[in-house]
Design a protein around this motif. Structure first.
Motif, short mmCIF file in Angstrom:
data_model
loop_
_atom_site.label_atom_id
_atom_site.label_comp_id
_atom_site.label_asym_id
_atom_site.label_seq_id
_atom_site.Cartn_x
_atom_site.Cartn_y
_atom_site.Cartn_z
N GLY A 10 0.77 -1.29 -0.04
CA GLY A 10 0.05 0.04 0.14
C GLY A 10 0.94 1.18 0.09
N SER A 11 2.06 1.04 0.67
CA SER A 11 2.75 2.27 0.68
C SER A 11 3.56 2.73 -0.76
N ALA A 12 3.71 1.58 -1.69
CA ALA A 12 4.30 1.84 -2.63
C ALA A 12 3.33 2.29 -4.10
N VAL A 13 1.77 1.77 -3.81
CA VAL A 13 1.07 2.08 -4.95
C VAL A 13 -0.14 3.13 -4.60
N GLY A 14 -0.06 3.69 -3.47
CA GLY A 14 -0.83 4.87 -2.92
C GLY A 14 -2.35 4.47 -3.01
N THR A 15 -3.22 5.58 -2.83
CA THR A 15 -4.55 5.17 -2.52
C THR A 15 -5.74 6.16 -3.19
N GLY A 16 -5.05 6.98 -4.10
CA GLY A 16 -5.99 7.75 -4.87
C GLY A 16 -6.49 7.07 -6.00
N THR A 17 -7.67 7.96 -6.67
CA THR A 17 -8.39 7.45 -7.85
C THR A 17 -8.23 8.60 -8.87
N SER A 18 -7.28 9.22 -8.76
CA SER A 18 -6.86 10.42 -9.91
C SER A 18 -6.32 9.25 -11.00
N PHE A 19 -5.95 9.88 -12.53
CA PHE A 19 -5.50 9.13 -13.43
C PHE A 19 -3.94 8.75 -13.04
#
Length: 380
Positions: free
Chosen positions: A272-281
């Motif tokens: 999770g720390s590597a791939v982030g959490t948002g939903t933007s492009f």
């Protein structure tokens, strides 16, 4: 051997208490229907091939291609798409690969564009329906168990792009080979008309059954049972223990156990720390790119299971699916379908250098991932 090693690691994790009994029961409840579907559909596909169904379809494609290689190739594209979407990518890799290679040789065409079309569509066109890929069947749970057509609506724009890009790439790269002509070909009769008709009926009925909303292992098991009975009556020699894909089952079960153990040890937090959490492009592209990288390092099945906990929403789960399904065409071990495809090619004395294959796959991924993620991020 790899599957056996993974299974042993998973069993050790259970004995050490890393995987609790409740976690094992939950894992079994989730993956047993998936593995049951694999067994049923593999039996249907193998017995249908034994009955001559797939060879007949390829022969029809050759017969109606009007002596033009590019028309034959487009018909193979359609056949590979239909086979992948409705009967899974492994079916396309295992059964369609030798058929299209033999048909290409029969008409004097180069087998390479046909072979590459098959493996790339097997992987890249496997987004459309839950049954198209094991990763999709696993993701249905995280997506809230939508009906097959509801799932298809969620992934449709990205799935169309990922299916079109490889076709365009092969068409451009092999345009000279595809421009050739050949004499008209005839369609060979099936060796046993009864078994051929039963297989055709089973496969035709499976298509609507697999998208009806019924758990997919049920129609797959019924279809397999019908064909087993038909072959027991007409051609018992075709029924062998190898019809059950023991190696695939052991490999998948081992992967599920090891990833579940890794999740229990905190793998999700690390990823999770590597791939982030948002939903933007940008966030979705980062997630999908991480999924593609993970699939090519290990395999797309454990990559999906490892990343699923950091999904958190439907759009992020689909981004993960795009990465593991479409991004797995670089390294040979990233997809079981690719390994099966290569094994069939070797048996047919068709050689595709892994280095060239990896470079071509990387080029496709670099184009497909941003385009498909852009469409995903723009969807309402």
């Amino acid at each position: 051997m790899i599957g056996g090693f993974l299974a042993v690691v998973g069993i050790v994790a259970a004995f050490l208490g890393i995987l609790t009994p409740d976690a094992l029961v939950a894992l079994l409840d989730r993956v047993a229907p998936v593995l049951g579907f694999v067994v049923g559909l593999t039996i249907v596909a193998d017995l249908s091939a034994e009955a001559g169904l797939f060879s007949w379809l390829a022969g029809v494609a050759a017969r109606f291609s009007l002596g033009r290689v590019w028309v034959l190739w487009l018909l193979v594209v359609v056949l590979a798409l239909l086979c992948t979407v409705f009967l899974s990518l492994d079916t396309t890799a295992v059964l369609l690969t030798p058929v299209v290679v033999l048909v290409a040789r029969r008409v004097g065409a180069s087998p390479l564009p046909f072979a590459l079309t098959t493996v790339w569509l097997a992987n890249c066109a496997s987004l459309f329906l839950p049954v198209s890929n094991l990763t999709n069947l696993l993701a249905v749970h995280a997506l809230g168990s939508p009906a097959p057509l509801t799932y298809a609506a969620l992934v449709l724009p990205a799935a169309v792009v990922c299916a079109l890009v490889p076709v365009v790439a092969v068409g451009i790269r092999y345009r000279h080979e595809l421009a050739a002509r050949f004499p008209a070909a005839s369609v060979e009769a099936a060796p046993d008309r009864t078994l051929f008709l039963v297989s055709a009926i089973v496969v035709v009925l499976l298509v609507p059954a697999l998208v009806s909303g019924v758990e997919v292992w049920i129609p797959a098991a019924i279809g397999a049972a019908v064909l087993v009975v038909a072959f027991a009556i007409k051609r018992r020699s075709a029924l062998r223990i190898g019809l059950v894909p023991w190696g695939t089952l052991l490999f998948a079960a081992g992967l599920f156990l090891v990833v579940a153990a890794a999740q229990a040890l905190g793998l999700a937090q690390l990823i999770g720390s590597a791939v982030g959490t948002g939903t933007s492009f940008g966030d979705l592209l980062r997630l999908s790119g991480g999924a593609a990288l993970s699939a090519n390092v290990v395999n797309n099945l454990p990559a999906y299971l490892a990343l699923e906990p950091v999904g958190g929403s439907s759009v992020r789960i689909i981004a993960i699916l795009i990465g593991v399904n479409v991004g797995c065409i670089v390294t040979p071990w990233a997809s079981l379908a690719t390994l099966l495809w290569h094994g069939r090619l070797q048996a047919l004395d068709v050689h595709v250098p892994w280095g060239r294959y990896a470079l071509a796959g990387l080029g496709l991924v670099v184009v497909m991932l941003p385009l498909s993620i852009l469409l995903l991020s723009l969807a309402p």
